[in-house]
Scaffold this motif. Sequence first.
Motif, PDB file in Angstrom:
ATOM      1  N   LEU B  40       0.816  -1.214   0.000  1.00 54.16           N
ATOM      2  CA  LEU B  40       0.000   0.000   0.000  1.00 54.16           C
ATOM      3  C   LEU B  40       0.845   1.257   0.000  1.00 54.16           C
ATOM      4  N   LYS B  41       2.010   1.185   0.626  1.00 51.55           N
ATOM      5  CA  LYS B  41       2.906   2.342   0.651  1.00 51.55           C
ATOM      6  C   LYS B  41       3.718   2.444  -0.633  1.00 51.55           C
ATOM      7  N   ARG B  42       3.469   1.597  -1.596  1.00 44.55           N
ATOM      8  CA  ARG B  42       4.236   1.566  -2.846  1.00 44.55           C
ATOM      9  C   ARG B  42       5.684   1.166  -2.601  1.00 44.55           C
ATOM     10  N   LYS B  92      11.744  14.583  -3.694  1.00 48.80           N
ATOM     11  CA  LYS B  92      12.817  15.078  -4.548  1.00 48.80           C
ATOM     12  C   LYS B  92      13.741  13.945  -5.020  1.00 48.80           C
ATOM     13  N   THR B 170      -0.293   4.374   7.381  1.00 43.86           N
ATOM     14  CA  THR B 170      -0.261   3.951   5.988  1.00 43.86           C
ATOM     15  C   THR B 170      -1.283   4.708   5.153  1.00 43.86           C
ATOM     16  N   PHE B 171      -2.456   4.869   5.716  1.00 50.96           N
ATOM     17  CA  PHE B 171      -3.549   5.514   4.965  1.00 50.96           C
ATOM     18  C   PHE B 171      -3.279   7.001   4.776  1.00 50.96           C
ATOM     19  N   ASP B 172      -2.795   7.662   5.794  1.00 46.41           N
ATOM     20  CA  ASP B 172      -2.643   9.109   5.721  1.00 46.41           C
ATOM     21  C   ASP B 172      -1.637   9.581   6.756  1.00 46.41           C
ATOM     22  N   ASP B 174       0.211  12.327   6.956  1.00 45.48           N
ATOM     23  CA  ASP B 174       0.106  13.722   7.399  1.00 45.48           C
ATOM     24  C   ASP B 174      -0.956  13.894   8.468  1.00 45.48           C
ATOM     25  N   PHE B 175      -2.119  13.331   8.214  1.00 43.73           N
ATOM     26  CA  PHE B 175      -3.201  13.456   9.189  1.00 43.73           C
ATOM     27  C   PHE B 175      -2.785  12.852  10.522  1.00 43.73           C
ATOM     28  N   THR B 177       0.184  12.371  11.766  1.00 44.92           N
ATOM     29  CA  THR B 177       1.161  13.210  12.469  1.00 44.92           C
ATOM     30  C   THR B 177       0.471  14.430  13.061  1.00 44.92           C
ATOM     31  N   ALA B 178      -0.465  15.020  12.294  1.00 46.58           N
ATOM     32  CA  ALA B 178      -1.118  16.248  12.736  1.00 46.58           C
ATOM     33  C   ALA B 178      -1.891  16.035  14.032  1.00 46.58           C
TER      34      ALA B 178
END
Lengths: 226, 282
Positions: B40-42, B92, B170-172, B174-175, B177-178
């Motif tokens: 799922l994380k590629r 990057k 895995t799903f999100d 950023d969320f 961590t936030a």
Amino acid sequence: MPQITCQNLTLGYEGKTVISDLSFAVGTGDYLCIVGENGSGKSTLMKTILGLKAPMSGQVLTGGGLSPTEIGYLPQQTVVQKDFPASVREVVRSGCLNRCGIRPFYSRAEKQMAEENMKKLDIANLARRCYRELSGGQQQRVLLARALCATGKILLLDEPVAGLDPKATADMYELIETLNNGGITIIMISHDINAATKYASHILHLGAAFFFGTKLDYLDRSGGCA
Amino acid sequence: MIAIIDKLVEFFQYEFVQYAMLVGVLISLSSALLGVTLVLKRFSFIGDGLSHVAFGTMAIAGALGLVANLILVLPVTIVCSIFLMKTGQNAKIKGDAALAMLSVGSLGIGYLVMNMFSKSSNLSGDVCATLFGSRSILTLSHSDIWLCIILSVLVASMFILFYHKIFSVTFDEDFTTAIGVRAKTYNLIFAIVIAIVIVLAMRLVGALLVSALVIFPALSAMRVFKSFFSVTVCSVMLAVVCTSLGILASIVAETPVGATIVAVDVACFVVFSLTGFVLRRG
């Protein structure tokens, strides 16, 4: 006392400054729209408020009984989520994680809260459905329900209507307004100046034509024809 | 048919067959648990990359005359794993380029070192054994077996304890961590665990085929199931069943263990893809 105060923020990436010396405050119950051209630093600012990025200088303070981990966030959809096998209920419940600490499983109260938030956003009937099979509008509601599980105080929305059809867009704005009327502070990034001036109480315009203030002042300044 | 069953019954009286079965099942269970998140994380290719790193390091350890080569192989693989998982998050430096570079680079250097410094009379046999899995699964020592049991229990308990956090990261990321969950720490733990599991799994199917244990059960499960929980449960069960069948088949047909397990995994993927297709139509 404001919930979020940004003091003299300078933001950028790879040593390039995008925003310099930005200060503003968001009070409880405010509806702030952040507008500005592409590359004016809207998303960077939001990530800084969320603590995902460190500012180059300045600081973000929380107050008014808000802790830094109580900020609900509606991110833009990522590629990973497009074919992620997850049920709606699993996604919504994951918003409760900030209450768990090191406890490995959700408590009954947290599960209950997830159910209530699904009802509130009218997606209770989708609970067992697979997230990736829903329409764009439904997916946004799921992520919004997840954010509401994380907080009942403040929501940060990153272009919540991107990619939605007109009907779903209108529904989404209405839903956000209802949440705001219920006492939740809203900070939203938007490309849509018309919607911003229609719903928001405050506007932050980043970029060359910098502005921060109430919607009325913003309309006055731009001659009433936003 | 009866002859085959007789043969299996006979084999199962040997301790080494029982051990091979136990270790095979445990390793594939651990890799399947990690596989769901990796796919799922590629990061599907990370198994391949890390096992090549391990191969290269093993060759160097051999040249240095280290008998207990795990002392060198594990730390190096863990460091590479952390490095790869990090670049994946950074848009990057492209994660796939870093992975491909590390993978073929260590494969080449490993073979070169083996060629230059090996004292073994059967060099190509040694290389082949490390790349495609040796019969060493059938000659496990007691300490190997205990090591394997302990690590599998650790991986499984880690997965259960952090299940909801792993899902959310895995799903999100950023969320997650936030809202104050230490996503970076979980990623770090994950990178370490995946390196350990891959080094262990290499013995079973070899460096070239180890990705199969990681990705096939998860990919097959995703054809049919639609929630994270059902995909996880299904891929663990598939991994256990496919590996057992593979080991049994390799005993009966006297085929290479690793390749047979992978063949069973592929067959299983085809069956699940067809099932998924029929279910969506019907």
